[in-house]
Design an enzyme around this catalytic site. Structure first.
Site, PDB file in Angstrom:
ATOM      1  N   SER A  23       0.829  -1.201   0.000  1.00  0.00           N
ATOM      2  CA  SER A  23       0.000   0.000   0.000  1.00  0.00           C
ATOM      3  C   SER A  23       0.860   1.246   0.000  1.00  0.00           C
ATOM      4  O   SER A  23       1.868   1.320   0.708  1.00  0.00           O
ATOM      5  CB  SER A  23      -0.899   0.008   1.235  1.00  0.00           C
ATOM      6  OG  SER A  23      -1.580   1.241   1.320  1.00  0.00           O
ATOM      7  N   TYR A  47      -3.281   0.173   9.543  1.00  0.00           N
ATOM      8  CA  TYR A  47      -3.344  -0.467   8.229  1.00  0.00           C
ATOM      9  C   TYR A  47      -2.036  -0.263   7.472  1.00  0.00           C
ATOM     10  O   TYR A  47      -1.473  -1.213   6.908  1.00  0.00           O
ATOM     11  CB  TYR A  47      -4.520   0.088   7.414  1.00  0.00           C
ATOM     12  CG  TYR A  47      -4.510  -0.380   5.979  1.00  0.00           C
ATOM     13  CD1 TYR A  47      -4.962  -1.659   5.653  1.00  0.00           C
ATOM     14  CD2 TYR A  47      -4.033   0.430   4.948  1.00  0.00           C
ATOM     15  CE1 TYR A  47      -4.945  -2.108   4.337  1.00  0.00           C
ATOM     16  CE2 TYR A  47      -4.007  -0.019   3.638  1.00  0.00           C
ATOM     17  CZ  TYR A  47      -4.467  -1.284   3.336  1.00  0.00           C
ATOM     18  OH  TYR A  47      -4.432  -1.727   2.039  1.00  0.00           O
TER      19      TYR A  47
END
Length: 188
Positions: A23, A47
């Protein structure tokens, strides 16, 4: 744990290459826009940290077990079947669910923040190009459009009512992928 399990299976079954979906959130609040793969890694929320730790596992296993890899740092992926709940990464799904329910779209912050929104089929195209790539990999690649669009622009396109909630700590004002490397490496 999931990434580690996949890596163990790769070793046990003599798999030669793995493609990891990392990510762009690993960059945190980037000092340079567009952001290149060489930018500083500063995850700002859970995250982002877990995706970065998964990428670190892939890099480590690559060194120890000579596993080829391509790690794609994905920028704000959207498309059909987007999640409609959740604190992070679900803006399009949440907005569409709110629009269908005739509720105002919940904008985090003032809506002027910009994101490099990447359509899911473009991500699939990058993944397929990597699968079919005959070069020795061990590459980290940004996968985005290289362009930024504001959240307010998205709400305007969806012709929705809006409501604002406070900005979350660690959220960047802008994310844009430097896609020079992926264009060169995968002709993407």
């Amino acid at each position: 744990d999931g990434t580690l399990s996949v890596l163990r299976c790769c070793l046990n079954h003599k798999i030669k290459k793995i493609i990891y979906s990392a990510s762009a959130s690993c960059y945190g609040i980037s000092k340079k826009i567009p952001t290149s793969e060489k930018s500083e890694i500063v995850p700002q929320y859970p995250y982002a940290l877990t995706k970065r730790l998964g990428e670190e596992l892939v890099l480590h296993w690559s060194e120890v077990y000579n596993l080829n890899f391509t790690s794609f740092r994905l920028f704000n992926v959207y498309g059909p079947r987007s999640r409609t709940t959740g604190a992070y990464g679900a803006m399009f799904g949440v907005f569409l669910a709110q629009k269908i329910a005739n509720k105002p779209m919940t904008i985090v912050g003032n809506g002027n923040q910009k994101r490099d929104f990447t359509y899911v089929s473009d991500v699939v195209d990058g993944l397929l190009k990597s699968i079919n790539n005959k070069k020795s990999d061990k590459q980290i690649l940004n996968l985005g459009t290289g362009k930024a669009v504001s959240v307010n622009q998205i709400v305007k396109m969806l012709n929705g009512k809006k409501t604002f909630i406070p900005k979350r700590p660690g959220e960047p004002d802008i994310t844009v992928a430097d896609i020079t490397k992926i264009k060169k490496y995968l002709n993407w």
